[in-house]
Design a protein around this motif. Structure first.
Motif, PDB file in Angstrom:
ATOM      1  N   UNK A  22      33.554  46.957  36.400  1.00 30.16           N
ATOM      2  CA  UNK A  22      33.691  48.057  35.448  1.00 30.16           C
ATOM      3  C   UNK A  22      33.569  49.425  36.113  1.00 30.16           C
ATOM      4  N   UNK A  23      32.825  49.512  37.211  1.00 33.90           N
ATOM      5  CA  UNK A  23      32.598  50.805  37.870  1.00 33.90           C
ATOM      6  C   UNK A  23      33.767  51.208  38.766  1.00 33.90           C
ATOM      7  N   UNK A  24      34.669  50.283  39.009  1.00 36.21           N
ATOM      8  CA  UNK A  24      35.851  50.570  39.819  1.00 36.21           C
ATOM      9  C   UNK A  24      36.874  51.330  38.962  1.00 36.21           C
ATOM     10  N   UNK A  25      37.849  51.957  39.616  1.00 33.74           N
ATOM     11  CA  UNK A  25      38.910  52.625  38.835  1.00 33.74           C
ATOM     12  C   UNK A  25      39.844  51.575  38.236  1.00 33.74           C
ATOM     13  N   UNK A  26      39.316  50.815  37.318  1.00 36.21           N
ATOM     14  CA  UNK A  26      39.982  49.671  36.710  1.00 36.21           C
ATOM     15  C   UNK A  26      40.647  50.096  35.407  1.00 36.21           C
ATOM     16  N   UNK A  27      41.894  49.679  35.232  1.00 35.99           N
ATOM     17  CA  UNK A  27      42.642  49.995  34.012  1.00 35.99           C
ATOM     18  C   UNK A  27      43.196  48.689  33.433  1.00 35.99           C
ATOM     19  N   UNK A  28      43.737  48.760  32.223  1.00 34.43           N
ATOM     20  CA  UNK A  28      44.291  47.578  31.564  1.00 34.43           C
ATOM     21  C   UNK A  28      45.375  46.907  32.417  1.00 34.43           C
ATOM     22  N   UNK A  29      46.287  47.646  33.051  1.00 30.59           N
ATOM     23  CA  UNK A  29      47.278  46.962  33.900  1.00 30.59           C
ATOM     24  C   UNK A  29      46.641  46.134  35.031  1.00 30.59           C
ATOM     25  N   UNK A  30      45.500  46.578  35.557  1.00 28.03           N
ATOM     26  CA  UNK A  30      44.792  45.799  36.574  1.00 28.03           C
ATOM     27  C   UNK A  30      44.279  44.484  35.984  1.00 28.03           C
ATOM     28  N   UNK A  31      43.766  44.546  34.765  1.00 27.71           N
ATOM     29  CA  UNK A  31      43.285  43.343  34.094  1.00 27.71           C
ATOM     30  C   UNK A  31      44.448  42.403  33.798  1.00 27.71           C
ATOM     31  N   UNK A  32      45.578  42.976  33.377  1.00 30.14           N
ATOM     32  CA  UNK A  32      46.767  42.166  33.099  1.00 30.14           C
ATOM     33  C   UNK A  32      47.246  41.460  34.368  1.00 30.14           C
ATOM     34  N   UNK A  33      47.215  42.162  35.487  1.00 29.46           N
ATOM     35  CA  UNK A  33      47.597  41.556  36.769  1.00 29.46           C
ATOM     36  C   UNK A  33      46.674  40.394  37.117  1.00 29.46           C
ATOM     37  N   UNK A  34      45.384  40.577  36.866  1.00 26.21           N
ATOM     38  CA  UNK A  34      44.422  39.507  37.143  1.00 26.21           C
ATOM     39  C   UNK A  34      44.706  38.283  36.283  1.00 26.21           C
ATOM     40  N   UNK A  35      45.258  38.514  35.102  1.00 26.88           N
ATOM     41  CA  UNK A  35      45.597  37.412  34.198  1.00 26.88           C
ATOM     42  C   UNK A  35      46.998  36.880  34.459  1.00 26.88           C
ATOM     43  N   UNK A  36      47.767  37.592  35.283  1.00 29.62           N
ATOM     44  CA  UNK A  36      49.129  37.150  35.579  1.00 29.62           C
ATOM     45  C   UNK A  36      50.086  37.355  34.423  1.00 29.62           C
ATOM     46  N   UNK A  37      49.838  38.380  33.616  1.00 28.27           N
ATOM     47  CA  UNK A  37      50.674  38.638  32.441  1.00 28.27           C
ATOM     48  C   UNK A  37      51.149  40.083  32.448  1.00 28.27           C
ATOM     49  N   UNK A  38      52.202  40.345  31.692  1.00 22.72           N
ATOM     50  CA  UNK A  38      52.623  41.732  31.507  1.00 22.72           C
ATOM     51  C   UNK A  38      51.535  42.448  30.714  1.00 22.72           C
ATOM     52  N   UNK A  39      51.493  43.754  30.844  1.00 24.06           N
ATOM     53  CA  UNK A  39      50.448  44.523  30.175  1.00 24.06           C
ATOM     54  C   UNK A  39      50.484  44.324  28.660  1.00 24.06           C
ATOM     55  N   UNK A  40      51.668  44.394  28.071  1.00 22.09           N
ATOM     56  CA  UNK A  40      51.783  44.260  26.609  1.00 22.09           C
ATOM     57  C   UNK A  40      51.374  42.860  26.155  1.00 22.09           C
ATOM     58  N   UNK A  41      51.888  41.832  26.828  1.00 24.61           N
ATOM     59  CA  UNK A  41      51.547  40.461  26.451  1.00 24.61           C
ATOM     60  C   UNK A  41      50.056  40.208  26.656  1.00 24.61           C
ATOM     61  N   UNK A  42      49.523  40.698  27.772  1.00 26.83           N
ATOM     62  CA  UNK A  42      48.099  40.553  28.042  1.00 26.83           C
ATOM     63  C   UNK A  42      47.272  41.197  26.942  1.00 26.83           C
ATOM     64  N   UNK A  43      47.610  42.424  26.568  1.00 23.03           N
ATOM     65  CA  UNK A  43      46.846  43.134  25.530  1.00 23.03           C
ATOM     66  C   UNK A  43      46.851  42.354  24.227  1.00 23.03           C
ATOM     67  N   UNK A  44      48.013  41.828  23.841  1.00 27.05           N
ATOM     68  CA  UNK A  44      48.102  41.047  22.601  1.00 27.05           C
ATOM     69  C   UNK A  44      47.243  39.793  22.678  1.00 27.05           C
ATOM     70  N   UNK A  45      47.354  39.055  23.784  1.00 30.06           N
ATOM     71  CA  UNK A  45      46.613  37.805  23.933  1.00 30.06           C
ATOM     72  C   UNK A  45      45.111  38.053  24.045  1.00 30.06           C
ATOM     73  N   UNK A  46      44.716  39.081  24.792  1.00 34.88           N
ATOM     74  CA  UNK A  46      43.300  39.413  24.959  1.00 34.88           C
ATOM     75  C   UNK A  46      42.696  39.767  23.610  1.00 34.88           C
ATOM     76  N   UNK A  47      43.391  40.608  22.857  1.00 36.90           N
ATOM     77  CA  UNK A  47      42.896  41.032  21.539  1.00 36.90           C
ATOM     78  C   UNK A  47      42.763  39.837  20.605  1.00 36.90           C
ATOM     79  N   UNK A  48      43.747  38.936  20.642  1.00 38.90           N
ATOM     80  CA  UNK A  48      43.690  37.740  19.788  1.00 38.90           C
ATOM     81  C   UNK A  48      42.531  36.835  20.202  1.00 38.90           C
TER      82      UNK A  48
END
Length: 144
Positions: free
Chosen positions: A21-47
């Motif tokens: 969390x203390x790193x310059x971490x953004x949603x696209x970085x999290x999506x990359x870690x999940x291997x998903x596009x940012x939009x698809x990742x956001x939808x799946x994460x929220x669900x």
């Protein structure tokens, strides 16, 4: 080669947010870690977790900031930077929204950090140990 279910990838991204969390971490970085596009990742994460990835990451950062405000005497600007945020103004607004008061007001509601600083047990034992000295060992008792 077997593919992992998306949920496992979501957990990997959530763990990254918890850990970095203390790193310059953004949603696209999290999506990359999940291997998903940012939009698809956001939808799946929220669900899966009931909160957007951005809100989850911000919550982790603000919770850590609250702990730092209670346990240290670091400036608000330093706490802001230590939890990975760059704008003190945005930090203050988000912090007030979550905790109901500004970071400075939040800190004043708790005892100062130095009042509850932990002293290692070995230091306490060393300085709390009785000084069993004979008169010959005590320099104050030594004669001329």
């Amino acid at each position: 080669m077997t593919s992992h279910p998306v949920e496992r990838h979501l957990l990997r991204a959530r763990d990254l947010a918890d850990r970095a969390y203390a790193e310059p971490l953004e949603v696209p970085d999290l999506a990359r870690a999940a291997g998903l596009s940012t939009a698809h990742f956001s939808d799946r994460f929220t669900a899966a977790f009931g909160v957007t990835p951005h809100a989850y990451l911000l919550t982790r950062r603000l919770e850590r900031a609250a702990a730092l405000l209670r346990q240290t005497d670091h400036t608000v600007a330093r706490v802001c930077a230590e939890v990975g945020l760059s704008s003190v103004g945005s930090f203050t607004v988000s912090f007030r929204r979550m905790f109901g008061r500004t970071p400075t007001a939040y800190r004043t509601a708790f005892p100062p950090a130095h009042d509850h600083a932990l002293v290692p047990e070995c230091v306490t034992r060393l300085h709390g140990r009785p000084q069993n000295r004979s008169s010959r060992e005590d320099p104050r008792a030594a004669g001329p």
